[in-house]
Design a protein around this motif. Sequence first.
Motif, PDB file in Angstrom:
ATOM      1  N   ASP A  83       0.865  -1.184   0.000  1.00 11.52           N
ATOM      2  CA  ASP A  83       0.000   0.000   0.000  1.00 11.52           C
ATOM      3  C   ASP A  83       0.900   1.232   0.000  1.00 11.52           C
ATOM      4  O   ASP A  83       1.266   1.752   1.060  1.00 11.52           O
ATOM      5  N   PRO A  84       1.302   1.707  -1.189  1.00 12.03           N
ATOM      6  CA  PRO A  84       2.252   2.820  -1.250  1.00 12.03           C
ATOM      7  C   PRO A  84       1.641   4.184  -0.940  1.00 12.03           C
ATOM      8  O   PRO A  84       2.350   5.190  -0.978  1.00 12.03           O
ATOM      9  N   ILE A  85       0.345   4.206  -0.628  1.00 10.11           N
ATOM     10  CA  ILE A  85      -0.295   5.463  -0.246  1.00 10.11           C
ATOM     11  C   ILE A  85      -0.238   5.646   1.269  1.00 10.11           C
ATOM     12  O   ILE A  85       0.138   6.708   1.774  1.00 10.11           O
ATOM     13  N   VAL A  88       4.002   3.625   3.929  1.00  5.82           N
ATOM     14  CA  VAL A  88       5.348   3.914   3.437  1.00  5.82           C
ATOM     15  C   VAL A  88       6.134   4.618   4.530  1.00  5.82           C
ATOM     16  O   VAL A  88       5.610   5.504   5.213  1.00  5.82           O
ATOM     17  N   GLY A  89       7.376   4.220   4.703  1.00  2.00           N
ATOM     18  CA  GLY A  89       8.277   4.923   5.610  1.00  2.00           C
ATOM     19  C   GLY A  89       9.393   5.559   4.796  1.00  2.00           C
ATOM     20  O   GLY A  89      10.294   4.857   4.327  1.00  2.00           O
ATOM     21  N   THR A 112      15.231   5.212  -1.028  1.00  2.00           N
ATOM     22  CA  THR A 112      14.648   6.413  -0.428  1.00  2.00           C
ATOM     23  C   THR A 112      13.514   6.130   0.550  1.00  2.00           C
ATOM     24  O   THR A 112      13.137   7.012   1.329  1.00  2.00           O
ATOM     25  N   GLY A 113      12.938   4.930   0.514  1.00  2.00           N
ATOM     26  CA  GLY A 113      11.833   4.639   1.417  1.00  2.00           C
ATOM     27  C   GLY A 113      11.591   3.155   1.559  1.00  2.00           C
ATOM     28  O   GLY A 113      12.130   2.344   0.793  1.00  2.00           O
ATOM     29  N   ASP A 114      10.785   2.798   2.564  1.00  2.00           N
ATOM     30  CA  ASP A 114      10.423   1.405   2.807  1.00  2.00           C
ATOM     31  C   ASP A 114       8.925   1.212   2.633  1.00  2.00           C
ATOM     32  O   ASP A 114       8.117   2.083   2.999  1.00  2.00           O
ATOM     33  N   LEU A 115       8.558   0.065   2.084  1.00  2.00           N
ATOM     34  CA  LEU A 115       7.161  -0.353   2.009  1.00  2.00           C
ATOM     35  C   LEU A 115       6.873  -1.184   3.254  1.00  2.00           C
ATOM     36  O   LEU A 115       7.625  -2.112   3.580  1.00  2.00           O
ATOM     37  N   ILE A 116       5.803  -0.857   3.952  1.00  2.00           N
ATOM     38  CA  ILE A 116       5.520  -1.444   5.260  1.00  2.00           C
ATOM     39  C   ILE A 116       4.264  -2.309   5.196  1.00  2.00           C
ATOM     40  O   ILE A 116       3.272  -1.953   4.547  1.00  2.00           O
ATOM     41  N   ASP A 117       4.312  -3.454   5.875  1.00  2.00           N
ATOM     42  CA  ASP A 117       3.114  -4.267   6.066  1.00  2.00           C
ATOM     43  C   ASP A 117       2.353  -3.666   7.241  1.00  2.00           C
ATOM     44  O   ASP A 117       2.808  -3.729   8.392  1.00  2.00           O
ATOM     45  N   ALA A 118       1.201  -3.053   6.956  1.00  2.00           N
ATOM     46  CA  ALA A 118       0.483  -2.293   7.981  1.00  2.00           C
ATOM     47  C   ALA A 118       0.132  -3.116   9.224  1.00  2.00           C
ATOM     48  O   ALA A 118       0.326  -2.650  10.353  1.00  2.00           O
ATOM     49  N   PRO A 119      -0.400  -4.358   9.103  1.00  2.00           N
ATOM     50  CA  PRO A 119      -0.786  -5.098  10.311  1.00  2.00           C
ATOM     51  C   PRO A 119       0.385  -5.432  11.233  1.00  2.00           C
ATOM     52  O   PRO A 119       0.232  -5.443  12.460  1.00  2.00           O
ATOM     53  N   ARG A 123       8.942  -4.526   7.329  1.00  2.00           N
ATOM     54  CA  ARG A 123       9.292  -4.009   6.016  1.00  2.00           C
ATOM     55  C   ARG A 123       9.106  -5.113   4.985  1.00  2.00           C
ATOM     56  O   ARG A 123       9.616  -6.217   5.151  1.00  2.00           O
ATOM     57  N   ILE A 124       8.382  -4.818   3.919  1.00  2.00           N
ATOM     58  CA  ILE A 124       8.132  -5.815   2.876  1.00  2.00           C
ATOM     59  C   ILE A 124       8.746  -5.405   1.541  1.00  2.00           C
ATOM     60  O   ILE A 124       8.611  -6.121   0.551  1.00  2.00           O
ATOM     61  N   GLY A 125       9.443  -4.269   1.525  1.00  2.00           N
ATOM     62  CA  GLY A 125      10.079  -3.851   0.287  1.00  2.00           C
ATOM     63  C   GLY A 125      10.750  -2.501   0.430  1.00  2.00           C
ATOM     64  O   GLY A 125      10.637  -1.828   1.459  1.00  2.00           O
ATOM     65  N   LYS A 126      11.461  -2.113  -0.631  1.00  2.00           N
ATOM     66  CA  LYS A 126      12.162  -0.836  -0.671  1.00  2.00           C
ATOM     67  C   LYS A 126      11.683  -0.025  -1.871  1.00  2.00           C
ATOM     68  O   LYS A 126      11.339  -0.581  -2.915  1.00  2.00           O
TER      69      LYS A 126
END
Length: 340
Positions: A83-85, A88-89, A112-119, A123-126
């Motif tokens: 969910d990149p909206i 994101v960190g 430049t940023g991390d993709l986060i698993d909200a629950p 970190r699930i990606g960069k």
Amino acid sequence: MTKPVESAYHDGNNAPSAPPMSASVYPPPYGEQVRYPAIPSGGGDGGRYVDPNALPTAADAARMHGAAAGTADRIVRRIMLVDPINAVGWLGEPRTRTGVADYTYKREITHTGDLIDAPTGDRIGKIHDVTPHRADPQTGLRLSGPNVFGKYETVDGPEVTLGSFELDARKLTVSGTAASVAVRLVYTGACVHDAHVFHMGNGWADHFTIAHLDGYLKFSLSPNNASGAWENRVECSSGIRDKDFEPGKMYTIVAVCTEEGRMRLYVDGELRGEGDGLAALPEFETSRTRKEAWCGRFMRPDTSMPVRAGILSVEAFDGALDDATVRAEYSVREVYANVE
């Protein structure tokens, strides 16, 4: 007197006649084949044998085996939600690496940023080569445009600018061959050849790829190295031309590989392409794990063109989504956004 040496070969005129067809000069298995007694229909011999006319086909036998082993009709489970909206960190200090080796040259890449698993908060990606900013919920996080600065030299020579998501492939492990990926996006410009919406694989093997290729949106697969990898790749076309994707319109793209290796490609909840896929090969195997996964580029950045789109979400599933689920969850009506 010395006896003349006899030739080991016949001269053709004096060759002995062939033995009668009813007999063989060689013992089995080189001559007559062993003849087995006919198997009585209906089982015979007290039910020791199965009626050969009642045997299933190879495909049916495989499905029956899967059901007996508990592998048929698995419950499909989501294994990743990007969910990149909202999840994101952005890094306070972007991390730039130089000398990153690609297939044709070395370059620099900026995390430049991390993709986060909200629950879970994991970190699930960069996010690579995208300037930190607040993404528009109507158009998604764009992988091309003024906020993107990743420079790539293509195999044909021209330099292109693109951003990408590097997904944690360890979290994309599946139980068998079946897998599904759903991407929601808004195109912000014209689609071009070699624009890769999603890709995961192991080098040239185990590809699961959604890309714009040869003027159409396509879905492609390859088996593992033991089954020929890239040499046995298969693809399924949506039949939708690149020029028919409208900038500013939201689309959902769903690619499904079944446990048998068959392929289905949906756009906005409608089945737009299907094929036998890997099932057309005499036999094949796929790996349950992948070493790399990307959104916005291929395994080879030098054969990747910019995905002119904003990404709203990426979902990966262990298992094959069915038609009813895709229609219910991924149908999109006429939804437009301002992409200027």
